[in-house]
Structure formats: C-alpha cells, structure tokens
Design an enzyme around this catalytic site. Structure first.
Site, mmCIF file in Angstrom:
data_model
loop_
_atom_site.group_PDB
_atom_site.id
_atom_site.type_symbol
_atom_site.label_atom_id
_atom_site.label_comp_id
_atom_site.label_asym_id
_atom_site.label_seq_id
_atom_site.Cartn_x
_atom_site.Cartn_y
_atom_site.Cartn_z
ATOM 1 N N GLY A 179 -25.443 4.996 11.891
ATOM 2 C CA GLY A 179 -24.557 4.724 10.768
ATOM 3 C C GLY A 179 -23.673 3.512 11.005
ATOM 4 N N VAL A 234 -20.344 3.155 11.413
ATOM 5 C CA VAL A 234 -19.389 3.264 12.515
ATOM 6 C C VAL A 234 -20.124 3.372 13.848
ATOM 7 C CG1 VAL A 234 -17.535 4.660 13.500
ATOM 8 C CG2 VAL A 234 -17.578 4.212 11.046
ATOM 9 N N CYS A 259 -8.771 5.880 8.976
ATOM 10 C CA CYS A 259 -8.656 4.424 9.106
ATOM 11 C C CYS A 259 -7.443 3.855 8.369
ATOM 12 C CB CYS A 259 -9.938 3.740 8.637
ATOM 13 S SG CYS A 259 -10.578 4.351 7.063
ATOM 14 N N GLN A 277 -7.884 -0.209 0.147
ATOM 15 C CA GLN A 277 -8.857 0.038 1.192
ATOM 16 C C GLN A 277 -10.182 -0.680 0.942
ATOM 17 O OE1 GLN A 277 -7.145 4.536 1.443
ATOM 18 N NE2 GLN A 277 -9.159 4.249 2.354
ATOM 19 N N SER A 304 -16.010 -1.074 3.146
ATOM 20 C CA SER A 304 -16.712 -0.596 4.340
ATOM 21 C C SER A 304 -16.182 0.749 4.800
ATOM 22 C CB SER A 304 -16.602 -1.621 5.475
ATOM 23 O OG SER A 304 -15.247 -1.843 5.825
ATOM 24 N N GLY A 305 -14.981 1.124 4.352
ATOM 25 C CA GLY A 305 -14.441 2.424 4.702
ATOM 26 C C GLY A 305 -15.226 3.570 4.093
ATOM 27 N N GLU A 341 -8.354 11.236 0.842
ATOM 28 C CA GLU A 341 -7.614 10.258 1.645
ATOM 29 C C GLU A 341 -6.105 10.488 1.605
ATOM 30 O OE1 GLU A 341 -9.033 7.014 3.390
ATOM 31 O OE2 GLU A 341 -10.233 8.835 3.572
ATOM 32 N N LYS A 390 -4.673 13.023 3.982
ATOM 33 C CA LYS A 390 -4.713 12.579 5.386
ATOM 34 C C LYS A 390 -3.574 11.615 5.689
ATOM 35 C CE LYS A 390 -9.763 13.000 5.511
ATOM 36 N NZ LYS A 390 -11.043 12.258 5.547
ATOM 37 N N ARG A 412 -9.384 1.929 -3.704
ATOM 38 C CA ARG A 412 -10.483 1.129 -3.142
ATOM 39 C C ARG A 412 -10.506 -0.220 -3.850
ATOM 40 N NH1 ARG A 412 -12.646 2.759 1.348
ATOM 41 N NH2 ARG A 412 -13.422 4.744 0.519
ATOM 42 N N HIS A 457 -8.076 -2.637 5.812
ATOM 43 C CA HIS A 457 -7.269 -1.789 4.936
ATOM 44 C C HIS A 457 -5.832 -2.314 4.925
ATOM 45 C CE1 HIS A 457 -10.610 0.728 4.443
ATOM 46 N NE2 HIS A 457 -10.209 1.838 5.036
#
Length: 354
Positions: free
Chosen positions: A17, A19, A153, A179, A182-183, A205, A208, A238, A245
């Site tokens: 993947g 990451v 992130c 953000q 790619s996140g 998100e 978190k 986004r 970010h």
C-alpha cells in the site's frame, strides 16, 4: 547519533500500500534497520514485490526489495521489529498476535491508539510514554513484544506545535484541517470529487483530532496517562493537494502569553534526550516561517526531510481569547511511516529491544 554494529531486521505489514511503500522508501539505507520481510494480503502473497506493487512514489522500489517475495498475513514472522501499515480492521487482530509472539510493533494504524496501555508516540513531544511498553510486558506477560502507535496524520502537526507550548497551560483549541489527498491512500479520492473542490468532511477524522492530542500531551503517572485537561474542536476537510496536511489552529492558554514567548518556545524546542540524536529525528522539529503567506504545502512539507512541522502566521485570536496560527506536516512521512520509524529508533535506544 549512536553507532550500531549490526543492523536490526524489520518487517513491513501492508507493504504494497501507499504507506507501506513509504516505509520501504524511508528504510532504504537506514543505519540501524534493514527490511527483510514484506507482508501483504492474499492478493499479493507469493508474488515478487515488484510484480505485486503498483509503486506510487517517485522512482521505483529498490531492486533488492522488488525481487523479494511477498509473504501472507499469517506468515511466521522472524524480524524483531514489525512496522504496520495495515488497515485498522485487519491490524486489530494481527498486531496484537505478533506482539504476543515477541515482536515489537510500530504501527501506523488506529486500532490500538486509544488502548490504555498503548502509547501514541511523537517522540519529541512524549518520549516518556514509551514506558507503557514495560507496562504491557508486565500486564500481559510478554518478554520482548509490545505495541506502539503513531498518531493520525492530521494530529501530528497539532501535537508538535502544541508540545513546546504546554508550560503556558493549554485550555482550549479549535482546529480546521486542509488535508492532502494522499491521506486517503491509493487510489484515494475520486477526481470528480476533489478537482476544483474542497470536501468538508472526512469520516472519523474529527474525533481523532479532538482526542489523540489530549492523550499524547498528557502526563504519564506510573502505569497510566492523565490526559491533557483541554477542550478541543475540529473540522476536517480534504483539499486538492497531493501531500502535506495544513491545519489552522486557535488556542487559548491558562495564562497571558506574548508572541515573543510563543516564538521562543517553538524555536528552542528540540525534544528530550535521546530523541535529537536519533537517525530520523529532524535537526529542528518545529520550524517558524515569518513570511505572511507561509507555511504552504508545496513549499514546506519536505522541511527536515518531511519530519519537521512548519508553523507561521501567528497572530491574536479575539474570538477564542488566545492565539491562532497555521502548521503543516508531511502526512505520509511525519504523519505516518517516518514517525513509526522514529518511534522504533526511540524504543531501540531506550532499551526496549534488548
């Protein structure tokens, strides 16, 4: 930086993947670690990495990595350190099992971030929380295993910017994130959704960003963390940026704080020993830009090799009664793989791997 006579073998979970690819890129040539096992889903297992992976980073995977066979998720892992880039639902089963088997798990997944015995490490901000690995070993009768996570992130630049400001007494904070796509992983957000657009919602998100900083900036007292007594509110969006970010932050302190005090706290911040001497640690974890139009994703995300947080536009906030500023971090480096690697370095240096 400490010199080690022999490199430590490491495995990458979720290696194919986005990451997972960043882990492989950042670990290439690492002075302490060498990638010896690549692990992914059944779809990729049994293939050579170069065949199984659609490489989305610049360049190509290292030739010796491209020729490695991808192992299945139930493989008999040999590496003492396991970096996890798994989706959280899969990580919840596999990471704990590997920790029980004696592996040190440094995870990018959210599965165990809120577990009371698992640290969310951002070493410059809370290296002392690594002591929870010892708590895990005593409580679960593990000899060498453990689970350490890094944050979401978007949380990373918030916590890095706040860590030097803790002495002023953080009472309340409001965060609005912008953000990068790619996140969302690969293939990420549909072009029809993100082109010429801002998406004002990212599932999961905001919760978190409102909770992780309070745990990360809390005080370790014996075997538990007392969370930072702070009210946080977040709106996560986004934006059509590939990496980086950017967060707009307003913060209120328990005491009157001047602009000069905040700038001095940021500029002098390095984190506790042994963090500044670790291989992946940036020379300056918080970089202040004085220009009126900085920080910017394209110009600032790679500062400190992508491991620094860049702050700017510090000014009074008359609504919250404190200060407001912008901060940015590279979401797949400091916000993901790079932080997990730094966490592993911290655990090695502080004796949690023998």
């Amino acid at each position: 930086m400490a010199v080690r006579q022999k490199q430590i073998d490491v495995a990458v979970l979720g290696a194919t993947g986005a990451v997972g690819q960043r882990f492989i890129q950042l670990l290439e040539g690492h002075p302490w670690f060498r990638v010896t096992e690549l692990i992914a889903s059944e779809r990729s297992a049994g293939q050579r990495y170069g065949q199984a992976t659609r490489w989305v980073l610049p360049g190509n995977p290292p030739p010796h990595i491209a020729d490695c066979e991808v192992l299945p998720l139930d493989a008999d892992v040999q590496s003492p350190i396991v970096f996890s880039a798994l989706p959280s639902d899969i990580a919840k089963t596999i990471e704990w099992r590997l920790a029980e088997q004696g592996h040190m798990i440094c995870s990018n997944a959210s599965a165990y971030r809120m577990h009371e015995d698992v640290p969310i490490l951002l070493p410059e901000a809370n290296a002392e929380h690594a002591a929870l690995i010892g708590v895990q070993r005593r409580k679960y009768d593990w000899s060498t295993g453990g689970v350490a996570t890094n944050s979401n992130c978007t949380t990373a630049p918030v916590v890095m910017a706040f860590a030097p400001l803790r002495p002023f007494g953080i009472e309340a904070a409001q965060v609005v994130s912008m953000q990068a796509i790619s996140g969302a992983g690969y293939p990420g957000v549909s072009a029809l959704d993100i082109t010429e657009n801002v998406v004002p919602y990212i599932g999961g998100e905001e919760g978190k960003v409102e909770t992780e900083p309070r745990k990360m900036l809390g005080a370790l007292d014996g075997e538990q963390i007392h969370w930072l007594d702070c009210v946080m509110s977040a709106t996560c969006t986004r934006v059509p940026v590939i990496d980086g970010h950017l967060v707009s932050v307003s913060v209120r302190f328990a005491e009157d704080v001047t602009e000069a005090q905040i700038l001095e706290a940021w500029q002098s911040f390095r984190g506790p020993d042994p963090v500044p001497g670790l291989p992946t640690a940036p020379e300056q974890p918080v970089v202040v830009r004085s220009e009126p139009d900085r920080p910017q994703p394209r110009r600032d995300r790679d500062t400190g090799g992508g491991m620094a947080t860049v702050v700017g536009r510090l000014r009074p906030d008359p609504v919250i009664g404190g200060w407001k500023f912008l901060a940015i971090a590279h979401n797949t480096v400091r916000g993901a793989a790079g932080c997990s690697i730094l966490n592993a370095e911290l655990l090695v240096e502080t004796g949690y791997l023998g």
